[in-house]
Scaffold this motif. Structure first.
Motif, PDB file in Angstrom:
ATOM      1  N   TRP A   1     -61.868 -15.962   4.235  1.00  0.00           N
ATOM      2  CA  TRP A   1     -62.318 -14.972   3.251  1.00  0.00           C
ATOM      3  C   TRP A   1     -63.806 -14.737   3.469  1.00  0.00           C
ATOM      4  O   TRP A   1     -64.503 -15.641   3.966  1.00  0.00           O
ATOM      5  N   ASN A   2     -64.284 -13.570   3.063  1.00  0.00           N
ATOM      6  CA  ASN A   2     -65.707 -13.295   3.268  1.00  0.00           C
ATOM      7  C   ASN A   2     -66.581 -14.301   2.522  1.00  0.00           C
ATOM      8  O   ASN A   2     -67.692 -14.584   2.937  1.00  0.00           O
ATOM      9  N   THR A   3     -66.041 -14.891   1.445  1.00  0.00           N
ATOM     10  CA  THR A   3     -66.836 -15.844   0.667  1.00  0.00           C
ATOM     11  C   THR A   3     -67.117 -17.131   1.443  1.00  0.00           C
ATOM     12  O   THR A   3     -67.999 -17.896   1.060  1.00  0.00           O
ATOM     13  N   SER A   4     -66.370 -17.389   2.516  1.00  0.00           N
ATOM     14  CA  SER A   4     -66.585 -18.632   3.280  1.00  0.00           C
ATOM     15  C   SER A   4     -67.476 -18.434   4.495  1.00  0.00           C
ATOM     16  O   SER A   4     -67.832 -19.409   5.156  1.00  0.00           O
TER      17      SER A   4
ATOM     18  N   ASN B   1     -73.532 -12.694   0.883  1.00  0.00           N
ATOM     19  CA  ASN B   1     -73.195 -14.053   1.295  1.00  0.00           C
ATOM     20  C   ASN B   1     -74.346 -14.995   0.987  1.00  0.00           C
ATOM     21  O   ASN B   1     -75.506 -14.652   1.202  1.00  0.00           O
ATOM     22  N   SER B   2     -73.984 -16.163   0.503  1.00  0.00           N
ATOM     23  CA  SER B   2     -75.018 -17.126   0.137  1.00  0.00           C
ATOM     24  C   SER B   2     -74.494 -18.533   0.393  1.00  0.00           C
ATOM     25  O   SER B   2     -73.285 -18.774   0.351  1.00  0.00           O
ATOM     26  N   LEU B   3     -75.417 -19.463   0.608  1.00  0.00           N
ATOM     27  CA  LEU B   3     -75.018 -20.854   0.862  1.00  0.00           C
ATOM     28  C   LEU B   3     -74.321 -21.474  -0.342  1.00  0.00           C
ATOM     29  O   LEU B   3     -73.575 -22.433  -0.210  1.00  0.00           O
ATOM     30  N   VAL B   4     -74.590 -20.944  -1.535  1.00  0.00           N
ATOM     31  CA  VAL B   4     -73.927 -21.489  -2.726  1.00  0.00           C
ATOM     32  C   VAL B   4     -72.900 -20.494  -3.269  1.00  0.00           C
ATOM     33  O   VAL B   4     -72.462 -20.613  -4.413  1.00  0.00           O
ATOM     34  N   GLY B   5     -72.521 -19.523  -2.433  1.00  0.00           N
ATOM     35  CA  GLY B   5     -71.679 -18.416  -2.892  1.00  0.00           C
ATOM     36  C   GLY B   5     -70.393 -18.836  -3.576  1.00  0.00           C
ATOM     37  O   GLY B   5     -70.086 -18.369  -4.674  1.00  0.00           O
ATOM     38  N   LEU B   6     -69.656 -19.732  -2.936  1.00  0.00           N
ATOM     39  CA  LEU B   6     -68.355 -20.122  -3.471  1.00  0.00           C
ATOM     40  C   LEU B   6     -68.498 -20.844  -4.808  1.00  0.00           C
ATOM     41  O   LEU B   6     -67.786 -20.579  -5.783  1.00  0.00           O
TER      42      LEU B   6
ATOM     43  N   TYR C   1     -70.994 -20.690  -6.805  1.00  0.00           N
ATOM     44  CA  TYR C   1     -71.559 -19.755  -7.777  1.00  0.00           C
ATOM     45  C   TYR C   1     -70.442 -18.907  -8.402  1.00  0.00           C
ATOM     46  O   TYR C   1     -70.386 -18.711  -9.620  1.00  0.00           O
ATOM     47  N   ARG C   2     -69.519 -18.452  -7.572  1.00  0.00           N
ATOM     48  CA  ARG C   2     -68.390 -17.669  -8.091  1.00  0.00           C
ATOM     49  C   ARG C   2     -67.552 -18.515  -9.037  1.00  0.00           C
ATOM     50  O   ARG C   2     -67.116 -18.062 -10.090  1.00  0.00           O
ATOM     51  N   ASP C   3     -67.289 -19.771  -8.646  1.00  0.00           N
ATOM     52  CA  ASP C   3     -66.513 -20.674  -9.514  1.00  0.00           C
ATOM     53  C   ASP C   3     -67.216 -20.867 -10.859  1.00  0.00           C
ATOM     54  O   ASP C   3     -66.587 -20.908 -11.908  1.00  0.00           O
ATOM     55  N   GLU C   4     -68.536 -20.995 -10.777  1.00  0.00           N
ATOM     56  CA  GLU C   4     -69.302 -21.226 -12.000  1.00  0.00           C
ATOM     57  C   GLU C   4     -69.245 -19.992 -12.901  1.00  0.00           C
ATOM     58  O   GLU C   4     -69.168 -20.111 -14.133  1.00  0.00           O
ATOM     59  N   MET C   5     -69.250 -18.815 -12.280  1.00  0.00           N
ATOM     60  CA  MET C   5     -69.167 -17.592 -13.082  1.00  0.00           C
ATOM     61  C   MET C   5     -67.813 -17.502 -13.789  1.00  0.00           C
ATOM     62  O   MET C   5     -67.705 -16.975 -14.892  1.00  0.00           O
ATOM     63  N   LYS C   6     -66.796 -18.035 -13.139  1.00  0.00           N
ATOM     64  CA  LYS C   6     -65.475 -18.043 -13.782  1.00  0.00           C
ATOM     65  C   LYS C   6     -65.501 -18.958 -15.008  1.00  0.00           C
ATOM     66  O   LYS C   6     -64.991 -18.603 -16.068  1.00  0.00           O
ATOM     67  N   ARG C   7     -66.136 -20.135 -14.821  1.00  0.00           N
ATOM     68  CA  ARG C   7     -66.250 -21.056 -15.961  1.00  0.00           C
ATOM     69  C   ARG C   7     -67.060 -20.417 -17.086  1.00  0.00           C
ATOM     70  O   ARG C   7     -66.717 -20.543 -18.251  1.00  0.00           O
ATOM     71  N   ALA C   8     -68.141 -19.729 -16.693  1.00  0.00           N
ATOM     72  CA  ALA C   8     -69.002 -19.098 -17.698  1.00  0.00           C
ATOM     73  C   ALA C   8     -68.206 -18.046 -18.468  1.00  0.00           C
ATOM     74  O   ALA C   8     -68.294 -17.954 -19.695  1.00  0.00           O
TER      75      ALA C   8
END
Lengths: 391, 486
Positions: free
Chosen positions: B106-109, B405-410, B412-419
């Motif tokens: 995936w592009n996120t990786s 794309n970012s080194l903490v991208g994945l 960060y996305r997970d954290e946004m889901k939690r938020a």
């Protein structure tokens, strides 16, 4: 020389296991210790950073949170599991017909693969169509009828729902059942023990159901918010703490997982049963002669005699609960709001998703130390309570 | 005793022999029917492994693409190996120095793999093959880049749009007209979306929803997207800084929270938890429990598969007032060549063919748009996705966006889901009961909204602080790595 050959033979027999132990457990174990002092994105070379990972996890709120979730789960699932397993074992230990069939029935759930169990329970916990909520709705329908009578007669009348058949049954049936087993039952009927037993059983069931309805009434009066929620819980999707007045209690989703953990309690019960059948009958005979009742015999004979097995099961359960992974991973993925993110999931996420093998190793080592400490504590606390025959 | 020793030694020898003399795959080891046509050239071909995701008809599309490649030449045979959690498995295989020849990620990786040196940079090979930047829609190519290099190229792409149930609109035509709304079209502004949703709701006698006009939490796959429709960003593309608590993001999540509060949080939560799985007739939109939903380019095929007669429409998701549109989140699946794979040359030949020809087969059969600017005319002939044009237009719309794309991208996305979960379920009336005491009607509503905004701001700020620190730490630790690993 002969001695050496004997030793060599012995070692060659255990060699396959020993090699596997060293290669697949020993090496990763020690490598994990080294990595815990490194920054190690798995696609790169590990770089030594000293105690940085350990320092980070001291202040990591998410780690604290997942540790809290794990401890909450352990503190509820272990005692409940042990209690239920002992109860089942004692029931099985009674001289009932079809004992081996019951044994098989209780053990079967343990044979179902974890993934299947998780998927099955996801259906059971479905708030709209799940079995559990359908049963709860029926139970509360009956209990609420009664609760209405006890707590708010006016409210029940306003709803024009005053007379509910299930509630009426709960009021009338225990009375009828009690009448049917009392001393006034004709001798002819008493001579038919199977019918008498059936009635007694029916009476017990109905009295228990009636008592539960009373408890429901009291709880509804004391804590209407949580009781309303219990009528149709969201289970795996509900992040609210239950009971709501506890600031750090388990969420409803965690309660669902605790409830599910009781699914495979049959395996533990079989171990207890084996030990129960080992308890010498003379001890009970002596107690009978001394006039001890059931509770006294259980507390002073049964529990001490099976205490080594209880300790074993508790230690295994402590280790097991710190490794809970598959069920929450499949059923909730750690949600809602991280309320079911166990520490094993935290390790997995950091190592395999976020590429922080070093940090995950540090957490795993802290976890290992905690398990060792808790196990030692269990041994220490139980020293005076566990009875080993012959020592 | 001697017999035992011989037995054990024999066992060890057997294990070693099996390991050393690796069994070569024969035609019979694979699918004899599928591979029969390659019988004559099987042994002369280089066999390469392509690890890729997909299930159902999307997997059939991928298989058809590989079959077409295998039929078109006699030198390489691509084995499409369906792989769940392909990112994690590809990573472990890379660590174990035995990666697949082509990995479908995936592009996120991309950032993680590229930063770890697990993917080959492709720009040199692209130049030789004539694959220029102009060939691709810019945003799609960007998603395969990291640190100024191209590490992965597009396969299946996606843009998000608003799906609406025309049957629900028709059933509520009179009410919609009464509210000043046109039942024959979808909402064009965010304000209109809220008003349509209000009218389309259907509640049972006890106040619990039977149908909801719109639910920002359904599906919950892109909880990080809302800020962009309000003009916000998660990462500043110029500076790389984390911008979670951008005022536009705060507005966006406060707007989403309003949906949970307006209709009774507990009831909405329970309603949502009863939805069926995505690929089933019990999908909330397909079943008709939700009238409007944000979904991707793949969705029309799933709808027609489970409910062929359903009448629905697709339009760009509206933006907030003053935010230019149309705009859409763009994401995609990518293919890369892992470093250390056994057949990099042949892997590139396959990747190059996919980019030039195979994508047409894959995208058609999966019902998606393409990552390239000018698809050939035969791509459109009989394309199964009748709504394709909307997604194609969104893919080239100047305001459409990607999350860089970012080194903490994945993470960060997970954290946004939690938020989002936290914001969505936060019980304002219980947590702030004291502050709401004595307030009624509009006054109470306004105070609730204010309290929710404060909670949203607090939550998003905490994420910004945490992830900026994490990103800084990763960047700092990159310098600790040996030269070759950076």
């Amino acid at each position: 020389m002969a001695n050496l050959r004997r030793h060599l033979s012995g070692y060659s027999f255990i060699a396959p296991w020993l090699v596997a132990l060293v290669l697949f457990i020993g090496f990763p174990f020690l490598a994990g210790l080294y990595f815990s002092f490194c920054d190690y994105p798995p696609l790169k070379t590990p770089v030594f950073i000293g105690l940085d990972n350990y320092a980070e996890l001291v202040g990591d709120v998410k780690f604290h949170h997942s540790m809290g979730v794990t401890l909450l789960y352990a503190s509820a699932a272990i005692p409940l599991g042990v209690l239920l397993a002992i109860t089942l074992a004692m029931l099985l230990n009674a001289r009932v017909r079809g004992q081996s069939l019951y044994r098989v029935i209780f053990y079967i759930p343990h044979l179902v693969p974890t993934v299947v169990v998780a998927l099955l329970w996801m259906w059971i916990f479905n708030p709209e169509y799940g079995l559990l909520n359908i049963v709860l709705a029926r139970l509360f329908q009956a209990a609420d009828g009664w609760t209405g009578i006890f707590v708010s007669l006016a409210a029940a009348a306003e709803r024009q729902n005053f007379f509910e058949w299930p509630a009426a049954l709960l009021v009338i049936a225990p009375v009828l059942a009690a009448i049917s087993i009392g001393p006034w039952v004709p001798a002819g009927l008493r001579a038919r023990p199977s019918l008498h037993r059936f009635m007694a059983f029916a009476a017990i069931v109905l009295v228990v159901a009636g008592s539960l309805a009373l408890v429901n009434a009291a709880l509804t009066y004391a804590d209407p918010f949580d009781m309303r929620k219990l009528h149709a819980p969201g289970w795996l999707t509900d992040a609210d703490t239950v009971p709501s007045f506890l600031p750090y209690g388990p969420s409803m989703a965690l309660w669902a997982l605790i409830l599910m953990s009781l699914w495979s309690v049959g395996q533990m019960a079989i171990i207890y049963l084996a030990k129960l059948q080992d308890v010498p009958g003379e001890l009970y005979e002596a107690a009978d002669i001394d006039g001890a009742n059931w509770a006294q015999k259980t507390w002073h004979i049964t529990i001490p005699m099976i205490s080594p097995v209880i300790l074993f099961n508790v230690v295994m359960a402590i280790i097991g609960t710190f490794q809970v992974f598959a069920e929450p991973y499949i059923m909730t993925a750690g949600g809602p709001e991280d309320k079911t993110r166990f520490v094993a999931m935290f390790v997995y996420d950091n190592a395999f998703l976020y590429q922080r093998v070093g940090y995950a190793s540090a957490v795993a080592w802290v976890l290992f130390i905690m398990i060792v400490v808790l196990t030692l504590l269990a041994f220490r606390l139980s020293q005076k309570r566990v009875y080993y025959a012959g020592r | 005793m001697r017999g035992v020793h011989f037995g054990l030694a024999g066992l060890i020898l057997a294990v070693i022999l099996i390991a050393v003399f690796e069994y070569k795959p024969a035609l019979e080891d694979f699918d004899p029917v599928r591979h029969a046509e390659f019988k004559d050239t099987w042994n002369q071909r280089v066999h390469i492994a392509y690890w890729e995701k997909w299930g159902s008809f999307e997997a059939d599309g991928c298989q058809a693409m590989c079959d077409a490649f295998n039929r078109g030449q006699n030198e390489i045979f691509v084995h499409y190996i369906r792989t769940s959690e392909v990112d994690r498995k590809s990573m472990l295989a890379s660590i174990g120095h035995d990666p697949p020849d082509v990995a479908g990620l995936w592009n996120t990786s991309v950032a993680t793999f590229a930063d770890g040196g697990a993917l080959m940079p492709l720009e040199g090979l692209m130049a030789k093959s004539g694959l220029t930047r102009d060939y691709y829609i810019d945003n799609y190519l960007k998603m395969g880049e990291f640190d100024g290099h191209v590490y992965a190229l597009p396969t299946a792409v996606m843009t998000l749009a608003l799906f609406y149930n025309k049957e629900h609109f028709r059933a509520k035509a009179a009410e919609l007209r009464a509210a000043g709304l046109d039942p024959d079209r979808a909402p064009r502004t965010l304000d209109e979306l809220d008003r349509y949703a209000d009218v389309l709701n259907v509640f049972a006698a006890d106040g619990s929803p039977d149908i909801m006009g719109f639910l920002p939490a359904e599906p919950d796959w892109y909880p990080y997207v809302w800020g962009y429709y309000f003009g916000g960003k998660l990462i500043d593309p110029d500076t790389g800084k984390i911008t979670t608590d951008d005022p536009a993001n705060i507005r966006a999540y406060t707007w989403a929270k309003k949906y949970a509060e307006k209709y009774g949080r507990e009831k909405v939560l329970k309603f949502r938890s009863g939805f069926g799985t995505f690929d089933s007739p019990f999908n909330a939109f397909i079943e008709g429990k939700v009238s409007m939903e944000v979904q991707g380019v793949w969705f029309p095929l799933f709808i027609r598969r489970h409910r062929p007669t359903m009448e629905f429409g697709v339009v760009p998701f509206p933006s907030a007032d003053g935010v230019p549109g149309p705009r859409a989140l763009m994401e995609m699946d990518v293919m890369g060549i892992p470093r250390g794979c056994k057949h990099p040359k042949e892997a590139w030949q396959f990747v190059e063919w996919v980019q030039k020809t195979g994508l047409v087969i894959l995208s058609r059969l999966q019902g998606k748009n393409m990552a390239i600017r000018k698809p050939p005319p035969w791509f459109y002939e009989g394309h199964p996705n009748l709504e394709l044009k909307v997604f194609e237009d969104l893919a080239v719309a100047p305001e459409s966006f990607i999350v860089p794309n970012s080194l903490v991208g994945l993470e960060y996305r997970d954290e946004m889901k939690r938020a989002f979960d936290h914001i969505w379920t936060w019980p304002v009336d219980r947590e702030k009961a004291a502050e709401l005491q004595g307030l009624t009607g509009k006054e109470r509503q306004a105070r609730i909204e204010e309290l929710c905004r404060e909670e949203v701001a607090k939550t998003l700020k905490a994420i910004r602080v945490e992830f900026q620190a994490k990103l800084d730490q990763r960047l700092e630790r990159r310098h600790l790595q040996p030269e070759g690993d950076r």
